[in-house]
Design an enzyme around this catalytic site. Structure first.
Site, PDB file in Angstrom:
ATOM      1  N   ARG A 103       0.879  -1.175   0.000  1.00 49.73           N
ATOM      2  CA  ARG A 103       0.000   0.000   0.000  1.00 49.73           C
ATOM      3  C   ARG A 103       0.913   1.220   0.000  1.00 49.73           C
ATOM      4  NH1 ARG A 103      -5.501   1.581   3.126  1.00 49.73           N
ATOM      5  NH2 ARG A 103      -6.214   0.154   1.531  1.00 49.73           N
ATOM      6  N   HIS A 130      -6.748   0.703  -7.061  1.00 48.87           N
ATOM      7  CA  HIS A 130      -7.093  -0.133  -5.906  1.00 48.87           C
ATOM      8  C   HIS A 130      -7.737  -1.407  -6.466  1.00 48.87           C
ATOM      9  CE1 HIS A 130      -7.631  -1.221  -1.860  1.00 48.87           C
ATOM     10  NE2 HIS A 130      -8.506  -0.326  -1.444  1.00 48.87           N
ATOM     11  N   GLN A 133      -9.928  -3.849  -4.296  1.00 52.65           N
ATOM     12  CA  GLN A 133     -11.226  -3.262  -3.974  1.00 52.65           C
ATOM     13  C   GLN A 133     -12.190  -3.446  -5.144  1.00 52.65           C
ATOM     14  OE1 GLN A 133     -12.144  -1.357  -0.999  1.00 52.65           O
ATOM     15  NE2 GLN A 133     -14.095  -1.873  -1.922  1.00 52.65           N
ATOM     16  N   ASP A 224     -16.998   7.446  -2.962  1.00 52.83           N
ATOM     17  CA  ASP A 224     -15.791   7.292  -2.132  1.00 52.83           C
ATOM     18  C   ASP A 224     -15.462   8.673  -1.551  1.00 52.83           C
ATOM     19  OD1 ASP A 224     -13.438   6.364  -0.958  1.00 52.83           O
ATOM     20  OD2 ASP A 224     -12.262   6.475  -2.804  1.00 52.83           O
ATOM     21  N   CYS A 264     -16.476   2.096  -0.641  1.00 52.80           N
ATOM     22  CA  CYS A 264     -15.369   1.188  -0.282  1.00 52.80           C
ATOM     23  C   CYS A 264     -15.009   1.291   1.197  1.00 52.80           C
ATOM     24  CB  CYS A 264     -14.163   1.474  -1.162  1.00 52.80           C
ATOM     25  SG  CYS A 264     -13.557   3.163  -0.986  1.00 52.80           S
ATOM     26  N   ARG A 291     -14.086  -8.390   0.454  1.00 48.52           N
ATOM     27  CA  ARG A 291     -12.640  -8.207   0.240  1.00 48.52           C
ATOM     28  C   ARG A 291     -11.900  -9.495   0.592  1.00 48.52           C
ATOM     29  NH1 ARG A 291     -10.468  -3.067   0.521  1.00 48.52           N
ATOM     30  NH2 ARG A 291      -8.578  -4.156  -0.118  1.00 48.52           N
TER      31      ARG A 291
HETATM   32  N1   CP Z   1     -11.471   0.070   1.446  1.00 46.53           N
HETATM   33  C1   CP Z   1     -10.247  -0.046   1.963  1.00 46.53           C
HETATM   34  O1   CP Z   1      -9.249  -0.307   1.250  1.00 46.53           O
HETATM   35  O2   CP Z   1     -10.178   0.136   3.301  1.00 46.53           O
HETATM   36  P1   CP Z   1      -8.863   0.293   4.175  1.00 46.53           P
HETATM   37  O3   CP Z   1      -8.210   1.595   3.767  1.00 46.53           O
HETATM   38  O4   CP Z   1      -9.343   0.312   5.591  1.00 46.53           O
HETATM   39  O5   CP Z   1      -7.948  -0.850   3.903  1.00 46.53           O
HETATM   40  N1  NVA Z   2      -9.690   6.841  -2.157  1.00 44.89           N
HETATM   41  C1  NVA Z   2      -9.416   6.425  -0.813  1.00 44.89           C
HETATM   42  C2  NVA Z   2      -9.686   4.987  -0.654  1.00 44.89           C
HETATM   43  C3  NVA Z   2      -9.452   4.419   0.705  1.00 44.89           C
HETATM   44  C4  NVA Z   2      -9.715   2.945   0.764  1.00 44.89           C
HETATM   45  C5  NVA Z   2      -7.983   6.764  -0.439  1.00 44.89           C
HETATM   46  O1  NVA Z   2      -7.093   6.559  -1.277  1.00 44.89           O
HETATM   47  O2  NVA Z   2      -7.749   7.208   0.671  1.00 44.89           O
END
Ligand code: CP
Ligand code: NVA
Length: 305
Positions: A103, A130, A133, A224, A264, A291
């Site tokens: 990440r 992502h 997701q 989102d 999400c 997920r």
């Molecule tokens: N939706 C999602 O990726 O959640 P987190 O940021 O909590 O992993």
């Molecule tokens: N668009 C958001 C998604 C989090 C799961 C971010 O990148 O923070």
């Protein structure tokens, strides 16, 4: 030795592979321990530069259900790109483990990791994509409504979640409309590729700047956050620019009467969505649960020998 396979973006999976993952996820949702020894001798490292609830926990539990072992490395521990270059992290970590979930802030970092790692690299969210997701999201729509003749409307920021979702929709034949404020459209190259891909799956995919136009006849409305992780310095401007794009009662009335709500998560009630997220048409917690099932199928595809 078979060539390793990554999931940096949904471009890494063809349509057949996406459907196989969805099919396997369906089996695993019914029987979570169906493949309980498939990753029995495998270790998965989670290299995270940003916080996480769903991605971290769902990958950890998925790997445990497959009989494997997980190492979670929090943002302060590896300091990828700070303490040492990404390429050294990739080369070193892949000498120890059998797979990496990363990440990251910059999509380049997860691309570099995939280049320099000898083991599969899975994007657990970057500024651009992502994919895990989005796979879970199409799985969730498939469960709730099917994928044919279904329309999902995405309202809000043209961000990482949307870039992957539009590609997942294109590959699976899910119709999709998108409404973002002008200047916040999804990545153009990715969007154009999704539209080309959609010709094969016969999905209709289009974008506009009017949330009411996008949600007309929608079976599902998805949003989102307006301020993604890493964009905090633009928070005030974004809150102002996105205000007309809130998913609320008024907007939901413009969709089909039984339209479902997806997000999400994490959600910011009062910003991109109101308490409609807590109503009976919300499927956000199924989405979150899925997920785990879908990522288990991804791990099986990429990591089990
Ligand atoms: N939706 C999602 O990726 O959640 P987190 O940021 O909590 O992993
Ligand atoms: N668009 C958001 C998604 C989090 C799961 C971010 O990148 O923070």
């Amino acid at each position: 030795m078979r060539k390793k396979k990554d999931l940096v973006s949904l471009r890494d999976l063809d349509r057949g592979e996406v459907f196989n993952i969805l099919k396997m996820a369906r089996k695993l949702k019914k029987r979570p321990l169906l493949c309980k020894t498939s990753c029995g001798d495998k270790t998965l490292a989670l290299l995270f530069q940003k916080p996480s609830n769903r991605t971290r926990i769902s990958f950890e539990v998925a790997m445990v259900h497959l009989g494997g072992y997980v190492l979670y490395l929090s943002p302060s521990e590896i300091d990828m790109g700070g303490r040492e270059p990404v390429k050294d992290v990739g080369r070193v970590v892949s000498r120890y483990v059998d797979g990496i979930v990363a990440r990251v802030f910059s999509h380049n970092d997860v691309q570099d990791l995939s280049v320099y790692s000898d083991v599969p690299v899975i994007n657990g969210l970057s500024d651009m994509a992502h994919p895990c997701q989005a796979l879970s999201d199409v799985f969730t729509v498939m469960e709730a409504k099917g994928l044919k003749k279904v329309k999902l409307a995405y309202v809000g920021d043209g961000n990482n979640v949307l870039n992957s979702l539009v590609m997942a929709a294109a590959k699976t034949g899910l119709n999709m409309s998108i409404a973002t404020p002008a200047g916040y459209e999804p990545d153009a190259e990715n969007f154009d590729e999704a539209v080309r891909e959609a010709r094969l799956s016969k999905a209709a995919i289009w974008k506009c700047n009017d949330p009411f136009e996008a949600v007309r006849d929608a079976d599902v409305v998805y949003t989102d956050v307006w301020v993604s992780m890493g964009q905090e310095q633009d928070r005030e401007k974004r809150l102002k620019d996105f205000r007309p794009f809130q998913v609320n009662d008024r907007l939901m009335k413009a969709a089909k009467p039984d339209a479902l709500i997806m997000h999400c998560l994490p959600a910011h009630r009062g910003e991109e969505i109101t308490d409609v997220i807590d109503g009976k048409n919300s499927i956000v917690y199924d989405q979150a649960e899925n997920r785990m099932h879908v990522q288990k199928a991804v791990l099986l595809k990429l990591m089990s020998s």
